[in-house]
Enzyme design. Structure first.
Site, PDB file in Angstrom:
ATOM      1  N   GLU A 198       0.847  -1.195   0.000  1.00  0.00           N
ATOM      2  CA  GLU A 198       0.000   0.000   0.000  1.00  0.00           C
ATOM      3  C   GLU A 198       0.882   1.245   0.000  1.00  0.00           C
ATOM      4  OE1 GLU A 198      -2.430   2.886  -0.132  1.00  0.00           O
ATOM      5  OE2 GLU A 198      -3.305   0.874  -0.198  1.00  0.00           O
ATOM      6  N   GLN A 240     -14.132   6.422   4.251  1.00  0.00           N
ATOM      7  CA  GLN A 240     -14.839   7.193   3.236  1.00  0.00           C
ATOM      8  C   GLN A 240     -16.349   7.294   3.449  1.00  0.00           C
ATOM      9  OE1 GLN A 240     -13.569   6.325  -0.812  1.00  0.00           O
ATOM     10  NE2 GLN A 240     -11.487   5.921  -0.117  1.00  0.00           N
ATOM     11  N   CYS A 263     -20.793   2.703  -2.916  1.00  0.00           N
ATOM     12  CA  CYS A 263     -22.040   3.022  -2.215  1.00  0.00           C
ATOM     13  C   CYS A 263     -23.009   3.770  -3.123  1.00  0.00           C
ATOM     14  CB  CYS A 263     -21.788   3.832  -0.951  1.00  0.00           C
ATOM     15  SG  CYS A 263     -23.303   4.011   0.030  1.00  0.00           S
ATOM     16  N   THR A 300     -19.550  -1.430  -0.617  1.00  0.00           N
ATOM     17  CA  THR A 300     -19.667  -0.709   0.651  1.00  0.00           C
ATOM     18  C   THR A 300     -18.781  -1.356   1.708  1.00  0.00           C
ATOM     19  OG1 THR A 300     -21.460  -2.049   1.586  1.00  0.00           O
ATOM     20  CG2 THR A 300     -22.106  -0.237   0.120  1.00  0.00           C
ATOM     21  N   CYS A 355     -26.568  -0.166   3.016  1.00  0.00           N
ATOM     22  CA  CYS A 355     -26.438   1.232   2.612  1.00  0.00           C
ATOM     23  C   CYS A 355     -27.324   2.074   3.520  1.00  0.00           C
ATOM     24  CB  CYS A 355     -26.861   1.406   1.158  1.00  0.00           C
ATOM     25  SG  CYS A 355     -26.633   3.099   0.546  1.00  0.00           S
TER      26      CYS A 355
END
Length: 447
Positions: free
Chosen positions: A75, A83, A201, A342, A376
């Site tokens: 990474e 987020q 999302c 999500t 969601c």
């Protein structure tokens, strides 16, 4: 999305594994005093590509199984963002700083952080190429690479964000501009978009619209605002129960919805947004514009051996094991799993993937099945949320024995306060595998 590697290994891995079994303790092939052929290579039992939600979660789970020094995360970013909070940041309900933590502080102790970008995959040789031509060898490999946010596919962006009146909750660089545009709103069109690509999302493009509508009501500007939701989709939401509830809210709040309208250009200097539909294209003046950008898999995945024809990691939708390479696994955004992208989906996937890998390590066939669960929390106001939970078949798969198709204050507090706590303290540490156990307890208790 997270990508893991390998249940069956090639010659390079066998040599490293043989030395490890012989009692040589090291995290890399180089330190095992190997020949020059292996000088620029390192070996780990499990390599996780991507330090997003799924990547850090799976690195924690794998480290507990295998021990320190046997798991690595590739990474490049020094900062990790939660987020899902950016919806509330764009609406002025949360501060951007509360959505971030240092990557170094999140990667589990005993997991090697390889701070680099991935340059290529060679699953036939159990190898991942990173910066400077270095190769990382693996025995098992999991990918959690995230979506690329592709503002560049909309003409006039991202340079258009240098102008006022425009923002996007899908980037750390533009989310605060959404709140500024909302505060500065005077009179005219408030436009919110949904692109013709998969997005993180799928409810988020609407959430900021509902927050903005309530904010303008509270500040006495609603009568001067014309709310427009231009979506490339043909429905407001993919699950009928929640779609019906949202359409009722849209009607009550006098919001105009234009289906099959896709944003293709922004003329920020003129405050104009240009949309195309099946028949024609047209421009609309805006006083506020929230852009949900096109998204897609990162270039390193497109046309790679682990991707399908669309560039997504090609995994079995129930076991999350790669369809061609049995030592490769996927989780999250960049898989081709036919469900919403999500954090809740990642939580459920992580529990299934953990069990899948455990069984494969024992030489058994995977038996756990991911049912496509995702959630969601549809923010419809500053204190209201419809908690949408559903499966692969777009059928409600709800946790609580109440009607989750109704706006509830309790669900807002779950979204705004409880879920961030679970994310930082449970999910990323590998202890939260979604609400399935809670669902069983709750529904048994109310039978």
């Amino acid at each position: 999305m997270a990508l893991f590697g390998a249940v069956q290994s090639g010659a390079h891995v066998h040599q490293c594994a043989h030395l490890l079994r012989a009692g040589v303790h090291s995290g890399s092939c180089r330190s095992l005093h190997m020949t020059s052929r292996y000088a620029s290579k390192e070996y780990y039992d499990v390599v996780v590509v991507g330090g997003g939600a799924g990547g850090i979660t799976m690195s924690a789970r794998m480290k507990r199984k295998l021990g320190a020094g046997k798991v690595a995360v590739i990474e490049p970013s020094e900062v990790h963002y939660y987020q899902p909070m950016w919806t509330l940041v764009g609406g002025g309900a949360k501060k951007l700083a509360s959505s971030s933590r240092s990557t170094a502080g999140l990667i589990p102790i005993g997991v090697k952080w390889i701070k680099s970008e991935v340059k290529g995959f060679d699953p036939d040789k159990n190898c991942i190429r990173i910066d400077d031509g270095k190769e990382i060898l693996y025995f098992r490999f999991c990918t959690q690479l995230s979506f690329f946010v592709l503002f560049i596919k909309v003409k006039g962006l991202p340079e258009g964000f240098n102008y006022p009146k425009i923002g996007s909750n899908y980037s750390v660089k533009t989310v605060e501009k959404t709140w500024k545009a909302l505060q500065d709103f005077k009179k005219g069109n408030a436009i919110f978009t949904f692109p013709n690509t998969p997005v993180k999302c799928a409810g988020a493009p609407q959430k900021i619209m509902y927050l903005s509508e309530e904010y303008l009501r509270k500040t006495g500007k609603r009568s001067d605002a014309n709310f427009i939701f231009n979506t490339s989709l043909g429905v407001i939401f993919g699950v009928k129960k929640y779609a019906d509830a949202l359409l009722q809210i849209i009607k009550e709040r006098d919001i105009q919805v234009n289906f099959k309208h896709n944003l293709i250009e922004v003329r920020a200097d003129k405050q104009e947004a240009i949309f195309e539909n099946l028949d024609n294209r047209g421009e609309t003046k805006y006083e506020m514009l929230h852009v949900t950008p096109p998204m897609g898999p990162p270039d390193v995945l497109v046309n790679s051996a682990v991707a399908d024809a669309g560039g997504w990691v090609d995994v079995d939708k129930e076991t999350l094991q790669h369809k061609k390479y049995p030592n490769v696994f996927g989780i999250g955004d960049c898989t081709n799993l036919p469900t919403s992208k999500t954090a809740a989906a990642i939580a459920a996937q992580s529990a299934v993937l953990d069990r899948t890998i455990s069984l494969i390590m024992k030489g058994q066939n995977p038996s756990s099945k991911y049912d496509g669960y995702t959630s969601c929390p549809l923010v419809t106001g500053y204190r209201k949320v419809i908690l949408a939970e559903f499966d692969y078949n777009a059928q409600p798969l709800e946790t609580f024995p109440i009607d989750q198709g109704k706006e509830r204050r309790t669900m807002y507090h779950m979204k705004a306060d409880m879920m961030p706590f679970l994310y930082w303290n449970m999910l990323l540490k590998g202890y939260w595998g979604g609400p399935a156990p809670i669902r069983k307890i709750m529904h048994l208790g109310f039978k």
